[in-house]
Design a protein around this motif. Structure first.
Motif, short mmCIF file in Angstrom:
data_model
loop_
_atom_site.label_atom_id
_atom_site.label_comp_id
_atom_site.label_asym_id
_atom_site.label_seq_id
_atom_site.Cartn_x
_atom_site.Cartn_y
_atom_site.Cartn_z
N ASP A 25 71.70 23.78 54.61
CA ASP A 25 70.27 24.01 54.82
C ASP A 25 70.05 25.51 55.02
O ASP A 25 70.25 26.04 56.11
CB ASP A 25 69.81 23.22 56.05
N LEU A 26 69.66 26.17 53.95
CA LEU A 26 69.57 27.64 53.99
C LEU A 26 68.32 28.13 54.71
O LEU A 26 68.29 29.26 55.19
CB LEU A 26 69.65 28.20 52.56
N ASP A 27 67.30 27.28 54.81
CA ASP A 27 66.14 27.67 55.64
C ASP A 27 66.55 27.72 57.10
O ASP A 27 66.19 28.63 57.84
CB ASP A 27 64.98 26.67 55.45
N ASP A 28 67.33 26.71 57.48
CA ASP A 28 67.87 26.65 58.84
C ASP A 28 68.74 27.89 59.11
O ASP A 28 68.64 28.51 60.17
CB ASP A 28 68.70 25.36 58.93
N LEU A 29 69.55 28.26 58.14
CA LEU A 29 70.42 29.43 58.28
C LEU A 29 69.59 30.70 58.48
O LEU A 29 69.89 31.53 59.35
CB LEU A 29 71.28 29.56 57.01
N ARG A 30 68.55 30.85 57.69
CA ARG A 30 67.70 32.05 57.80
C ARG A 30 66.99 32.10 59.15
O ARG A 30 66.93 33.14 59.81
CB ARG A 30 66.65 32.08 56.68
N LEU A 31 66.48 30.95 59.55
CA LEU A 31 65.74 30.89 60.81
C LEU A 31 66.66 31.22 61.98
O LEU A 31 66.32 32.01 62.87
CB LEU A 31 65.15 29.49 60.97
N ARG A 32 67.84 30.61 61.97
CA ARG A 32 68.78 30.86 63.06
C ARG A 32 69.16 32.34 63.13
O ARG A 32 69.16 32.95 64.19
CB ARG A 32 70.04 30.01 62.86
N THR A 33 69.50 32.90 61.99
CA THR A 33 69.94 34.30 61.96
C THR A 33 68.81 35.23 62.41
O THR A 33 69.04 36.18 63.17
CB THR A 33 70.41 34.67 60.54
N THR A 34 67.59 34.93 61.98
CA THR A 34 66.44 35.72 62.41
C THR A 34 66.31 35.69 63.93
O THR A 34 66.09 36.73 64.57
CB THR A 34 65.15 35.15 61.76
N ARG A 35 66.48 34.51 64.50
CA ARG A 35 66.34 34.38 65.97
C ARG A 35 67.47 35.10 66.70
O ARG A 35 67.23 35.77 67.71
CB ARG A 35 66.36 32.91 66.37
N PHE A 270 79.29 31.51 64.37
CA PHE A 270 78.08 31.33 65.17
C PHE A 270 76.82 31.34 64.29
O PHE A 270 75.82 30.74 64.62
CB PHE A 270 78.01 32.43 66.23
N ILE A 271 76.92 32.04 63.15
CA ILE A 271 75.77 32.11 62.24
C ILE A 271 75.71 30.88 61.33
O ILE A 271 74.66 30.25 61.20
CB ILE A 271 75.82 33.42 61.42
N SER A 272 76.84 30.54 60.69
CA SER A 272 76.72 29.57 59.59
C SER A 272 77.25 28.16 59.88
O SER A 272 77.03 27.25 59.08
CB SER A 272 77.40 30.11 58.32
N ALA A 273 77.91 27.94 61.02
CA ALA A 273 78.46 26.59 61.27
C ALA A 273 77.37 25.52 61.19
O ALA A 273 77.53 24.49 60.52
CB ALA A 273 79.15 26.53 62.63
N GLY A 274 76.26 25.76 61.85
CA GLY A 274 75.25 24.71 62.00
C GLY A 274 74.48 24.37 60.75
O GLY A 274 73.85 23.31 60.67
N CYS A 275 74.53 25.23 59.72
CA CYS A 275 73.68 24.98 58.54
C CYS A 275 74.33 23.99 57.58
O CYS A 275 73.69 23.57 56.61
CB CYS A 275 73.35 26.29 57.82
N GLY A 276 75.59 23.59 57.82
CA GLY A 276 76.29 22.76 56.84
C GLY A 276 76.67 21.39 57.36
O GLY A 276 76.90 21.20 58.55
N CYS A 277 76.70 20.44 56.43
CA CYS A 277 77.11 19.07 56.76
C CYS A 277 78.00 18.56 55.63
O CYS A 277 77.70 18.76 54.45
CB CYS A 277 75.85 18.21 56.87
N TYR A 278 79.11 17.93 56.00
CA TYR A 278 79.99 17.32 55.02
C TYR A 278 79.84 15.82 55.14
O TYR A 278 80.03 15.27 56.23
CB TYR A 278 81.43 17.75 55.29
N VAL A 279 79.46 15.16 54.06
CA VAL A 279 79.20 13.73 54.14
C VAL A 279 80.13 12.99 53.18
O VAL A 279 80.32 13.41 52.04
CB VAL A 279 77.71 13.41 53.91
N ALA A 280 80.76 11.92 53.69
CA ALA A 280 81.74 11.20 52.89
C ALA A 280 81.61 9.70 53.17
O ALA A 280 81.34 9.29 54.30
CB ALA A 280 83.15 11.68 53.24
N GLU A 281 81.81 8.90 52.13
CA GLU A 281 81.60 7.46 52.22
C GLU A 281 82.89 6.74 52.62
O GLU A 281 83.99 7.11 52.18
CB GLU A 281 81.11 6.94 50.87
N VAL A 282 82.74 5.71 53.43
CA VAL A 282 83.89 4.88 53.82
C VAL A 282 84.24 3.98 52.64
O VAL A 282 83.41 3.20 52.18
CB VAL A 282 83.55 4.02 55.05
N ILE A 283 85.48 4.11 52.13
CA ILE A 283 85.84 3.25 51.00
C ILE A 283 86.87 2.18 51.39
O ILE A 283 87.12 1.26 50.63
CB ILE A 283 86.33 4.05 49.78
N ASP A 284 87.42 2.28 52.58
CA ASP A 284 88.26 1.17 53.07
C ASP A 284 88.31 1.22 54.58
O ASP A 284 88.05 2.28 55.19
CB ASP A 284 89.67 1.26 52.47
#
Ligand SMILES: *Cc1c(COP(=O)(O)O)cnc(C)c1O
Length: 397
Positions: A25-35, A270-284
């Protein structure tokens, strides 16, 4: 980042292949960095440490909200110059080759963090060949470290920086080199500092070291780069590093001890950790020797951070009510489950024995705080599985 981005992404897919993706979420990244930057005292600059996440959309989103970029290779310099021809760059790293130093000067890197006497001599020679004078910060490996840090770079025997005890000699040598100009000090003492007061005390020591070198050994102290290393509490994201408290204390400290030095922070996590999410499906999902294991489409080849830090990564279960098969759907309820990847190694674990209310095959796991040191530190092609989809949301000024 807001997980509605993830659910919207999943709803919008036109395939039945299991979900496996990184979303940023790059809007989130920009907002956080601005703050973050707005809270810092005026004499401070906030650079972004590119190694945490060097994707072009991330770098582009940070233009205009971060003051510059800290890089650790010529490849990273090229990535930054790929998004902007002029944004300030500081270049660190213990192993810079002549070609990297040449390239850095050619591409307008403004500050080079020099990590040894030999590196200083080589830079002087390279700059002479180009008819330039390079501005340098000497990277100190101080006698003190960062208490509680997960990774230590200073305060002991490491490959980083120049031993504090040798700095007076290196300063004296630098004065015999016409093509380098030492304009300050750089200290990056460790990673994942979580306490604002401890971190402030550390910076107080950096300032004292820099002033001692100025007063006793003639260091020109225009710049003091205090590194990055401000942390994220992955186990309890609510208990975050108190940046406002830190900035408040910093303003008082700088007024008192270093009112005219330009202070640089070079933060990655501290800047970029929060802007990313890794999503993976349970296959077993299975029970083995009395313990529950969920196998994901994905794993540590995409997201090595949890094994690298030996922690259980925070996640949320995103339920998926769809089930197409004529046979029963495996489910586990109110039990501890180990979330594994698809690799053929027992080390492919993202979270171990974490209680879940309910988990079914086909549900998705969203690992939050995955924007820094996630994809970029992982061994993507081990076992030749397909890469995750990588989705960048927003980021326009
Ligand atoms: C890795 C690194 C950083 C960034 O560290 P974070 O913990 O991500 O803030 C800053 N400076 C140097 C020299 C580094 O090696």
């Amino acid at each position: 980042m807001d997980l509605t981005h993830v659910t919207r992404y999943i709803a919008g897919r036109d395939t039945r292949e299991p979900v496996c993706a990184y979303l940023y979420d790059l809007d989130d990244l920009r907002l956080r960095t601005t703050r973050l930057r707005a809270a810092l005292p005026e004499q401070c600059a906030l650079y972004y440490a590119v190694k945490a996440n060097s994707d072009a959309p991330v770098l582009r989103a940070l233009l205009g909200v971060a003051d510059g970029f800290e890089v650790a290779s010529f490849g990273e310099i090229e990535r930054v110059r790929g998004v902007d021809a002029e944004v300030p760059i500081a270049f660190g790293g213990p192993g810079k080759t002549d070609a990297e130093l040449e390239g850095a000067l050619r591409l307008g890197v403004g500050l080079i963090h020099v990590e040894s006497t030999l590196q200083l001599s080589r830079l002087d020679a390279v700059a002479r060949r180009q008819g330039r004078c390079a501005d340098v910060l000497l990277r100190a490996n101080p006698a003190y470290g960062l208490p509680g840090a997960t990774l230590q770079m200073g305060g002991g025997a490491t490959q980083f920086g120049i031993d504090e005890a040798l700095l007076p000699d290196v300063l004296a040598q630098s004065r015999t080199m016409p093509n380098v100009r030492v304009v300050g000090l750089h200290v990056h003492a460790g990673s994942n500092s979580l306490d604002a007061d401890t971190h402030l005390a550390l910076i107080d020591r950096h300032i004292a070291l820099a002033k001692r070198l100025r007063d006793l050994h003639g260091l020109t102290l225009e710049w003091l780069n205090v590194g990055g290393g401000i942390g994220i509490d992955y186990q309890n994201p609510e208990r975050h590093f108190d940046w406002d408290r830190f900035c408040h204390g910093l303003a008082a400290l700088l007024r008192e001890t270093a009112p005219s030095t330009r202070i640089v922070f070079e933060c990655g996590r501290f800047i970029s950790a929060g802007c990313g999410c890794y999503v993976a499906e349970v296959i077993d999902l299975k029970r083995n020797h009395d313990k529950w294991f969920a196998v994901l489409r994905g794993g540590t080849h995409h997201f090595r951070l949890p094994v690298s830090w030996q922690h259980n990564h925070p996640f949320q279960v995103l339920p998926n009510d769809h089930w197409d098969y004529p046979f029963p759907r495996p489910v586990v309820e109110r039990q501890p489950v180990t979330l594994c990847g698809e690799l053929c190694t027992p080390k492919d674990v993202l979270a171990r024995e974490v209680p879940v209310d309910r988990l079914r095959v086909g549900d998705r796991i969203a690992f939050t705080m995955a924007g820094a040191y996630g994809w970029h530190i992982s061994h993507h092609d081990f076992l030749s599985h397909p890469h995750p989809e990588r989705v960048f949301i927003g980021g326009q000024p």
